[in-house]
Write an enzyme that holds these catalytic residues in place. Structure first.
Site, PDB file in Angstrom:
ATOM      1  N   GLU A 169       0.834  -1.417   0.264  1.00  0.00           N
ATOM      2  CA  GLU A 169      -0.039  -0.155  -0.493  1.00  0.00           C
ATOM      3  C   GLU A 169       1.445   1.475  -0.147  1.00  0.00           C
ATOM      4  O   GLU A 169       0.746   1.877   1.266  1.00  0.00           O
ATOM      5  CB  GLU A 169      -0.733  -0.056   1.050  1.00  0.00           C
ATOM      6  CG  GLU A 169      -1.917  -1.075   0.564  1.00  0.00           C
ATOM      7  CD  GLU A 169      -3.014  -1.189   2.074  1.00  0.00           C
ATOM      8  OE1 GLU A 169      -3.134   0.188   3.107  1.00  0.00           O
ATOM      9  OE2 GLU A 169      -4.133  -1.493   2.163  1.00  0.00           O
ATOM     10  N   GLU A 318      -6.645  -7.547   0.393  1.00  0.00           N
ATOM     11  CA  GLU A 318      -6.479  -8.116   1.483  1.00  0.00           C
ATOM     12  C   GLU A 318      -7.773  -7.236   1.902  1.00  0.00           C
ATOM     13  O   GLU A 318      -9.003  -6.335   1.305  1.00  0.00           O
ATOM     14  CB  GLU A 318      -5.982  -7.295   2.395  1.00  0.00           C
ATOM     15  CG  GLU A 318      -4.282  -7.026   2.481  1.00  0.00           C
ATOM     16  CD  GLU A 318      -3.536  -6.303   3.350  1.00  0.00           C
ATOM     17  OE1 GLU A 318      -4.317  -5.090   4.019  1.00  0.00           O
ATOM     18  OE2 GLU A 318      -2.720  -5.620   2.918  1.00  0.00           O
TER      19      GLU A 318
END
Ligand code: GLA
Length: 682
Positions: A169, A318
């Site tokens: 991320e 995720e």
């Protein structure tokens, strides 16, 4: 010669052996984020057994484990990781390796404090969180590359390692002097001369004229919109090269079958994801609802956005097992909602759904986050729902193998335009992402797929291309869009389109700038609305809000589809939506933020005007239909139908279909319990 042959045979049998060890890859992957480094090795068997029982087919490991993989500078320990990979393999669980650069170890940041990023306010980041590195730092890149290289040397041929995730991320910037000088260099190679930069940025305004490249700052807070836009583009290039540094290290040693991805964050707009995903094999994203519940249209557009980054299927790397820990109210998803959410991702073109995380670390910042097993190591109630998914993915996997969504409609999404609007929203509620959703949702409810792509993407396969808020429109963009229209496409522009050129300066032609002539109309003036005002016409009568553009027809054959009613005087009775045929196609301009009811009517009008295929009709409210298609040798279509409501729904099918999860006989109707899912094949 004989020794040479001997070694070739040894190598050959080795590669055949290692190939034979890998079990066949499933078409749909159920996964979880697993952190073996946080647990004694004696526990791993129990965890992996429980995963296997739930039908988990991959674990993502390693992405924060730098301090375990390189406990001191240059001393690498990957033995434990290899043991974990082998133990997973024994249970048919594949591994995605994360490079750990989002979490540099304390020895590194202490010895090389220059690798720590500088915050906007000039303070250096401190150790103890993550993402505390500077993305431009050559030293940091070198250390991260070395770590990735060691991992690739060890696992690049491992049959159980299917792919790689670079970092985790990407999110932060650094405001250090080196980054600033890199930015200045970047501007220099883009503009060539300061004269050109000063002219494109209109720096005579407020005495901003730059006499040397070194004078140019990194924008902090409010600054020249051209400078702000270039900073975002620079940051995008920086993240691309930051990532490429590690991709190259891995590619040097890894088998080509091992793919490389990154887990993006949906709408997050810190950099241009089209730029950063250019070197990836496919895109992934981390799909969190956070607070509240799954809204399939709000969430679906983000799946489609991620699919559009590479214009191919993607992974949900995720997602939340029930709840997160970072909202004000971290409610859990309802029973059945996690399953519905997983199938919703598959319906939009994901080939994997992975839960973050398997088990909470006993310490650390995320103790309250949802998991699949509790701190006692035993399954939590949600485990059974995920195990059901495991069985379902195995059952329906083959039928979905090689399938992808195919769309007749595209929504254009541009980071430049989103940034430009966000720098100067003019009305605080003009959120460009929400504006995109207002066009997407009504049409998605009536169809089974929409693509979200950037304006430079090939458009010829679409019957309708919607460009809500394409604020920054270069001449090249305009030409591309006009070509599409000339060949028979229908381009629907939304408010604020074509106001700016690629430098974020105002076009000298009225909106939609370089497309005004083709539209045969222009925006005479735009108005921010402090209260709703009426609009009526072909899409019914209702109040609109936030933004209203007074459109004026220039060509005699422009048709006015909707007009403003009595409002501020300026807008009274003026056109709000116009359309114009040109070449073999049509351009429509929507100059306001229409109400939901009007957007629904506009969607129906587009379906009719452009003969959009509607396979399912009369779909009950709250039911989502998605379609995945395989072409080639074994052509197939598969429908994923989800009841996102808490009531029983009956869905009429366009032809007799078999339900694959339950294995029912072909039927013309399907009944879905609350939050239930059907996977249907004609
Ligand atoms: C992000 C991160 C994970 C974890 C989750 C929690 O997506 O990638 O490491 O922190 O959030 O929701």
């Amino acid at each position: 010669m004989a020794t040479k042959i001997f070694w070739i045979l040894v190598l050959l049998s080795f590669s055949i052996l290692s190939f034979a060890q890998a079990s066949p890859q499933p078409p749909l992957y159920l996964g979880t984020a697993w952190y073996p480094e946080q647990w004694p090795e004696s526990r791993w068997d129990a965890d992996l057994d429980l995963m296997q029982k739930a039908g988990i087919r991959f674990v993502r490991v390693g992405e924060f484990a730098w301090s375990t993989m390189e406990p001191s500078e240059g001393k690498f320990d990957l033995d434990w990781l290899e043991r974990a990979v082998t133990m997973a393999q024994k249970r048919g669980i594949f591994v995605v390796l994360g490079t750990p650069s989002a979490a540099p170890p304390a020895w590194l940041t202490s010895k090389y404090p220059d690798t720590l990023r500088i915050e906007e306010d000039g303070r250096r980041a401190v150790h103890g969180n993550r993402q505390h590195f500077s993305f431009t730092s050559p030293r940091y890149r070198e250390l991260a590359r070395r770590m990735a290289t060691e991992m690739a040397k060890r696992f690049g041929h491992n049959p159980n390692v299917i792919g790689w995730q670079i970092d985790n991320e990407y999110a932060t910037y650094s405001y250090d002097d080196y980054t600033r000088s890199q930015f200045q260099q970047w501007l220099k190679s883009k503009y060539g001369t300061l004269d050109s930069l000063n002219q494109h940025w209109t720096t005579a305004y407020w005495s901003q004229t730059y006499d040397t490249w070194e004078e140019i700052p990194i924008p902090v807070g409010w600054n020249n919109p051209s400078l702000m836009l270039e900073w975002k583009r620079f940051v995008s290039d920086v993240y691309r090269s930051y990532q490429k540094n590690q991709i190259e290290a891995i590619r040097q040693y890894a088998d080509s079958r091992q793919w490389i991805t990154h887990n993006f964050m949906g709408w997050f707009d810190g950099f241009d994801h089209y730029t950063v995903s250019a070197d990836l094999d496919f895109a992934s994203w981390d799909n969190y609802i956070g607070n509240g519940h799954l809204n399939p249209w709000k969430n679906g557009i983000v799946h489609d956005l991620t699919r559009g980054l590479k214009r191919k299927n993607f992974w949900v790397m995720e997602t939340q097992p029930g709840n997160v820990n970072w909202q004000q109210v971290n409610n859990s998803l309802d029973k059945g909602e996690v399953r519905a959410m997983a199938w919703h991702a598959i319906g939009h073109g994901s080939d994997a759904v992975s839960y973050w995380q398997w088990r909470s670390a006993l310490g650390g910042q995320e103790q309250y986050h949802g998991t699949l097993v509790g701190p006692d190591g035993k399954p939590v109630p949600l485990y059974d729902e995920v195990a059901q998914l495991g069985r379902e993915f195995a059952k329906a996997g083959d039928i979905l193998r090689g399938t992808s969504p195919v769309s007749e409609i595209a929504v254009l999404h541009s980071y430049d335009s989103r940034w430009a609007i966000d720098f100067q929203r003019h009305h605080k509620e003009f959120d460009p992402a929400r504006y995109l959703e207002s066009f997407y949702a009504p049409l998605r409810k009536l169809t089974d797929s929409i693509d979200v792509v950037n304006p430079a993407a090939p458009l010829e396969s679409y019957k309708v291309v919607m460009a809500p808020g394409l604020n920054v429109m270069s001449d090249a963009d305009a030409k591309h869009l006009l070509d599409y229209v000339q060949r028979g496409g229908h381009l629907v522009l939304g408010a604020r389109s074509g106001l700016k050129d690629e430098y974020n300066a105002l076009h000298t032609t009225r909106q939609p700038g370089p497309l005004a002539q083709a539209l045969g109309a222009h925006v005479e003036q735009y108005y921010v609305l402090d209260k709703p005002i009426p609009v009526s016409g072909d899409f019914g009568s209702d109040d609109v809000k936030i933004w209203a553009e007074y459109l004026k027809a220039d060509a005699p054959d422009v048709r006015v589809l909707a007009r403003y009613g009595k409002s501020n005087g300026w807008l009274d009775d003026q056109p709000a939506v116009v359309t114009h045929s040109i070449g073999k196609g049509q351009i429509t301009y929507v100059g306001t933020w229409l109400s939901e009811a009007q957007m629904n009517a506009l969607a129906l009008w587009l379906i009719k005007t452009d003969k959009i295929t509607q396979r399912f009709t009369d779909v009950p409210e709250g039911v989502e239909v998605s379609r995945r298609v395989a072409t080639g040798n074994s052509p197939r279509e598969v429908y994923i139908v989800i009841n996102h409501t808490t009531e029983v729904k009956h869905i009429k099918l366009p032809s007799a279909m078999r339900e694959q999860l339950r294995g029912t006989a072909a039927s013309l109707e399907v009944e879905l319990a609350p939050r239930d899912v059907a996977v249907l094949t004609p």
